[in-house]
Design a protein around this motif. Structure first.
Motif, PDB file in Angstrom:
ATOM      1  N   ILE A 173       0.837  -1.205   0.000  1.00  0.00           N
ATOM      2  CA  ILE A 173       0.000   0.000   0.000  1.00  0.00           C
ATOM      3  C   ILE A 173       0.871   1.253   0.000  1.00  0.00           C
ATOM      4  O   ILE A 173       1.890   1.316   0.698  1.00  0.00           O
ATOM      5  N   ASN A 174       0.434   2.285  -0.725  1.00  0.00           N
ATOM      6  CA  ASN A 174       1.078   3.592  -0.675  1.00  0.00           C
ATOM      7  C   ASN A 174       0.726   4.250   0.645  1.00  0.00           C
ATOM      8  O   ASN A 174      -0.459   4.459   0.957  1.00  0.00           O
ATOM      9  N   ARG A 175       1.723   4.577   1.427  1.00  0.00           N
ATOM     10  CA  ARG A 175       1.506   5.087   2.780  1.00  0.00           C
ATOM     11  C   ARG A 175       0.744   6.415   2.787  1.00  0.00           C
ATOM     12  O   ARG A 175      -0.184   6.613   3.584  1.00  0.00           O
ATOM     13  N   ASN A 176       1.095   7.357   1.914  1.00  0.00           N
ATOM     14  CA  ASN A 176       0.447   8.667   1.903  1.00  0.00           C
ATOM     15  C   ASN A 176      -1.023   8.578   1.492  1.00  0.00           C
ATOM     16  O   ASN A 176      -1.892   9.246   2.074  1.00  0.00           O
ATOM     17  N   GLU A 177      -1.318   7.753   0.472  1.00  0.00           N
ATOM     18  CA  GLU A 177      -2.707   7.595   0.028  1.00  0.00           C
ATOM     19  C   GLU A 177      -3.555   6.982   1.136  1.00  0.00           C
ATOM     20  O   GLU A 177      -4.698   7.400   1.369  1.00  0.00           O
ATOM     21  N   LEU A 178      -2.998   5.987   1.813  1.00  0.00           N
ATOM     22  CA  LEU A 178      -3.737   5.338   2.892  1.00  0.00           C
ATOM     23  C   LEU A 178      -3.989   6.299   4.045  1.00  0.00           C
ATOM     24  O   LEU A 178      -5.096   6.360   4.590  1.00  0.00           O
ATOM     25  N   TYR A 179      -2.984   7.068   4.415  1.00  0.00           N
ATOM     26  CA  TYR A 179      -3.114   8.013   5.528  1.00  0.00           C
ATOM     27  C   TYR A 179      -4.220   9.033   5.227  1.00  0.00           C
ATOM     28  O   TYR A 179      -5.090   9.298   6.079  1.00  0.00           O
ATOM     29  N   SER A 180      -4.208   9.596   4.027  1.00  0.00           N
ATOM     30  CA  SER A 180      -5.211  10.599   3.658  1.00  0.00           C
ATOM     31  C   SER A 180      -6.610  10.004   3.645  1.00  0.00           C
ATOM     32  O   SER A 180      -7.571  10.637   4.094  1.00  0.00           O
ATOM     33  N   SER A 181      -6.730   8.780   3.151  1.00  0.00           N
ATOM     34  CA  SER A 181      -8.034   8.136   3.083  1.00  0.00           C
ATOM     35  C   SER A 181      -8.590   7.857   4.472  1.00  0.00           C
ATOM     36  O   SER A 181      -9.775   8.085   4.737  1.00  0.00           O
ATOM     37  N   ILE A 182      -7.742   7.375   5.383  1.00  0.00           N
ATOM     38  CA  ILE A 182      -8.197   7.099   6.749  1.00  0.00           C
ATOM     39  C   ILE A 182      -8.587   8.388   7.462  1.00  0.00           C
ATOM     40  O   ILE A 182      -9.563   8.425   8.221  1.00  0.00           O
ATOM     41  N   GLU A 183      -7.841   9.462   7.224  1.00  0.00           N
ATOM     42  CA  GLU A 183      -8.199  10.759   7.820  1.00  0.00           C
ATOM     43  C   GLU A 183      -9.599  11.189   7.387  1.00  0.00           C
ATOM     44  O   GLU A 183     -10.379  11.686   8.202  1.00  0.00           O
ATOM     45  N   ARG A 184      -9.907  11.006   6.098  1.00  0.00           N
ATOM     46  CA  ARG A 184     -11.240  11.385   5.609  1.00  0.00           C
ATOM     47  C   ARG A 184     -12.321  10.513   6.245  1.00  0.00           C
ATOM     48  O   ARG A 184     -13.374  11.012   6.647  1.00  0.00           O
ATOM     49  N   ALA A 185     -12.056   9.215   6.337  1.00  0.00           N
ATOM     50  CA  ALA A 185     -13.043   8.307   6.928  1.00  0.00           C
ATOM     51  C   ALA A 185     -13.247   8.581   8.417  1.00  0.00           C
ATOM     52  O   ALA A 185     -14.354   8.430   8.947  1.00  0.00           O
ATOM     53  N   GLN A 186     -12.190   9.011   9.084  1.00  0.00           N
ATOM     54  CA  GLN A 186     -12.277   9.261  10.525  1.00  0.00           C
ATOM     55  C   GLN A 186     -13.256  10.391  10.845  1.00  0.00           C
ATOM     56  O   GLN A 186     -13.898  10.389  11.897  1.00  0.00           O
ATOM     57  N   LEU A 187     -13.380  11.359   9.950  1.00  0.00           N
ATOM     58  CA  LEU A 187     -14.294  12.485  10.185  1.00  0.00           C
ATOM     59  C   LEU A 187     -15.725  12.006  10.380  1.00  0.00           C
ATOM     60  O   LEU A 187     -16.478  12.568  11.181  1.00  0.00           O
ATOM     61  N   VAL A 188     -16.104  10.961   9.643  1.00  0.00           N
ATOM     62  CA  VAL A 188     -17.440  10.390   9.787  1.00  0.00           C
ATOM     63  C   VAL A 188     -17.475   9.392  10.934  1.00  0.00           C
ATOM     64  O   VAL A 188     -18.404   9.371  11.737  1.00  0.00           O
ATOM     65  N   ALA A 189     -16.431   8.556  11.036  1.00  0.00           N
ATOM     66  CA  ALA A 189     -16.417   7.480  12.034  1.00  0.00           C
ATOM     67  C   ALA A 189     -16.491   8.000  13.459  1.00  0.00           C
ATOM     68  O   ALA A 189     -17.115   7.385  14.329  1.00  0.00           O
ATOM     69  N   LYS A 190     -15.862   9.136  13.742  1.00  0.00           N
ATOM     70  CA  LYS A 190     -15.802   9.619  15.121  1.00  0.00           C
ATOM     71  C   LYS A 190     -17.159  10.070  15.655  1.00  0.00           C
ATOM     72  O   LYS A 190     -17.326  10.249  16.854  1.00  0.00           O
ATOM     73  N   GLU A 191     -18.129  10.243  14.753  1.00  0.00           N
ATOM     74  CA  GLU A 191     -19.476  10.598  15.200  1.00  0.00           C
ATOM     75  C   GLU A 191     -20.338   9.361  15.426  1.00  0.00           C
ATOM     76  O   GLU A 191     -21.503   9.466  15.775  1.00  0.00           O
ATOM     77  N   GLY A 192     -19.761   8.159  15.193  1.00  0.00           N
ATOM     78  CA  GLY A 192     -20.499   6.921  15.403  1.00  0.00           C
ATOM     79  C   GLY A 192     -19.757   5.999  16.340  1.00  0.00           C
ATOM     80  O   GLY A 192     -19.401   6.383  17.454  1.00  0.00           O
ATOM     81  N   ASN A 193     -19.463   4.773  15.860  1.00  0.00           N
ATOM     82  CA  ASN A 193     -18.758   3.815  16.714  1.00  0.00           C
ATOM     83  C   ASN A 193     -17.245   3.965  16.630  1.00  0.00           C
ATOM     84  O   ASN A 193     -16.494   3.181  17.193  1.00  0.00           O
ATOM     85  N   ASN A 194     -16.782   4.966  15.884  1.00  0.00           N
ATOM     86  CA  ASN A 194     -15.361   5.308  15.755  1.00  0.00           C
ATOM     87  C   ASN A 194     -14.554   4.211  15.072  1.00  0.00           C
ATOM     88  O   ASN A 194     -13.347   4.100  15.271  1.00  0.00           O
ATOM     89  N   ASN A 195     -15.196   3.401  14.229  1.00  0.00           N
ATOM     90  CA  ASN A 195     -14.495   2.355  13.494  1.00  0.00           C
ATOM     91  C   ASN A 195     -14.592   2.607  11.993  1.00  0.00           C
ATOM     92  O   ASN A 195     -15.560   3.193  11.508  1.00  0.00           O
ATOM     93  N   ILE A 196     -13.572   2.164  11.275  1.00  0.00           N
ATOM     94  CA  ILE A 196     -13.620   2.171   9.821  1.00  0.00           C
ATOM     95  C   ILE A 196     -13.514   0.728   9.340  1.00  0.00           C
ATOM     96  O   ILE A 196     -12.966  -0.124  10.034  1.00  0.00           O
ATOM     97  N   VAL A 197     -14.059   0.466   8.159  1.00  0.00           N
ATOM     98  CA  VAL A 197     -13.993  -0.862   7.570  1.00  0.00           C
ATOM     99  C   VAL A 197     -13.099  -0.808   6.339  1.00  0.00           C
ATOM    100  O   VAL A 197     -13.252   0.074   5.489  1.00  0.00           O
ATOM    101  N   MET A 198     -12.145  -1.746   6.261  1.00  0.00           N
ATOM    102  CA  MET A 198     -11.226  -1.828   5.129  1.00  0.00           C
ATOM    103  C   MET A 198     -11.489  -3.139   4.398  1.00  0.00           C
ATOM    104  O   MET A 198     -11.340  -4.222   4.979  1.00  0.00           O
ATOM    105  N   LYS A 199     -11.902  -3.034   3.129  1.00  0.00           N
ATOM    106  CA  LYS A 199     -12.227  -4.210   2.330  1.00  0.00           C
ATOM    107  C   LYS A 199     -11.202  -4.347   1.207  1.00  0.00           C
ATOM    108  O   LYS A 199     -11.113  -3.493   0.321  1.00  0.00           O
ATOM    109  N   PHE A 200     -10.404  -5.411   1.288  1.00  0.00           N
ATOM    110  CA  PHE A 200      -9.402  -5.697   0.274  1.00  0.00           C
ATOM    111  C   PHE A 200      -9.978  -6.735  -0.693  1.00  0.00           C
ATOM    112  O   PHE A 200     -10.252  -7.877  -0.303  1.00  0.00           O
TER     113      PHE A 200
END
Length: 364
Positions: A256-283
């Motif tokens: 995985i490209n580290r920078n792309e992954l970091y940016s994507s998780i940051e975006r997902a965290q904005l929504v996740a923190k208002e719920g159960n604070n979890n993200i789902v990663m599907k490979f």
């Protein structure tokens, strides 16, 4: 006691030593800064009995003396003083501080009760390159436990052998292991440095020049830079057998490209923190889909990856993912999975300079 000192210099020293003030204490004396004025200058010291920090400040001393002042109050008052040469002296049990047209008086604490930590015993010295050693600590210390339920996990397990220092930390949810090669061969030694002390040692490395010396006994660690020094009590006990919990194999390895992954998780965290604070990663195939769902909305992000092995869907607390990715400078990393309930391994494409684990969350 009476001395004259530059406001900026004493302020910098106070900021430094107060890092060792206890966060909470039942002993009022520990909330103070110890001052000792001699012909050589001014010595400041704070301790929480686990860590002691002292600084030396050049000063013109007219009269020797000692005192202990309330640390937080003195620090706040000093920051408001005009940038000038300060005159500081004792009148009875009161410390008087004058600068320009400003004058402050602070009631002192009985300095006879102030405890100091001794550094005695057989000493082993280790020379380290300051920038590299600072990075070693910072890339590991974030994973130490922040509560006292398992005191041994409040520290960094530090293994010294031959020309290598390996640091390990875990809070049972995230795991960090980093290795630093050093020039000299050293006898085997294993110590546990409290995370708070390790963080302060890392800060001190910013002030070190070509080389810094770490001094160790069986009970304490010391770093002395001349103008500032730290002594910390090592955590007594045996660290967990972490090698037993490291995954021995993986069914899925993803590049995985580290920078792309970091940016994507940051975006997902904005929504996740208002719920159960979890993200789902599907490979799936050569595509990673990162999603989060809460009452404020949903997010789906896709990243092209290189999947070797079985497809997998797994959930994480994004905070733990970001903690680790911040510590990695490599452009590309490996994520390795056994199944969606076993820890995920993050490692470099080549070498063994770092090794991280994240414990996944259950998907419901």
């Amino acid at each position: 006691m009476r001395f004259y000192v530059d406001c900026n210099e004493i302020n910098a020293a106070v900021i430094s030593v107060t890092k060792a003030l206890p966060t909470r204490s039942t002993m009022p004396i520990l909330d103070g800064i110890y001052f000792e004025a001699t012909k050589e200058g001014l010595r400041l010291l704070c301790t929480d009995l686990l860590m002691q920090k002292e600084c030396f400040v050049p000063a013109t001393v007219e009269m020797d003396g000692k005192c202990v002042v309330p640390g937080k109050l003195f620090s706040e008052v000093l920051r408001k003083m005009p940038e000038s040469i300060l005159e500081i002296f004792m009148s009875g049990s009161t410390l008087i501080m004058q600068g320009g047209k400003t004058k402050n008086q602070i009631q002192c604490i009985d300095f006879d009760e102030f405890p100091t930590m001794s550094f005695t015993g057989d000493v082993q010295n280790i020379k380290v390159e300051p920038v590299a050693f600072k990075e070693l600590i910072n890339k590991t210390v974030f994973a130490t436990a922040q509560d006292d339920s398992k005191p041994i996990l409040n520290g960094i397990n530090t293994e010294i052998e031959d020309n290598k220092i390996t640091m390990v930390a875990t809070d049972s949810y995230q795991f960090a292991m980093n290795t630093l090669e050093i020039k000299e061969g050293l006898p085997q030694k294993n110590i546990i440095i409290h995370g708070r002390a390790a963080t302060e040692i890392a800060r001190m490395m910013e002030e070190a020049k070509d080389e810094a010396t770490l001094s160790l006994t069986n009970t304490h660690v010391k770093v002395d830079l001349g103008h500032t020094a730290l002594v910390a009590r090592l955590i007594d006990g045996r660290y967990i057998d972490y090698k037993r919990i490291l995954p021995k194999e993986s069914k899925t390895r993803v590049m995985i490209n580290r920078n792309e992954l970091y940016s994507s998780i940051e975006r997902a965290q904005l929504v996740a923190k208002e719920g159960n604070n979890n993200i789902v990663m599907k490979f799936e195939g050569d595509m990673l889909t990162i999603s989060a769902d809460s009452y404020i909305g949903k997010v789906n992000d896709e990243i092209e990856v290189n999947v070797m092995g079985e497809d997998i869907t797994i959930s994480f607390n994004p905070k733990f993912c970001l903690n680790i990715l911040r510590c990695i400078s490599d452009e590309t990393v490996y994520f390795e999975f056994t199944n969606n309930i076993s820890p995920c391994v993050i490692r470099p494409l080549q070498g063994e300079s770092y090794y991280y684990l994240i414990v996944p969350m259950r998907i419901y």
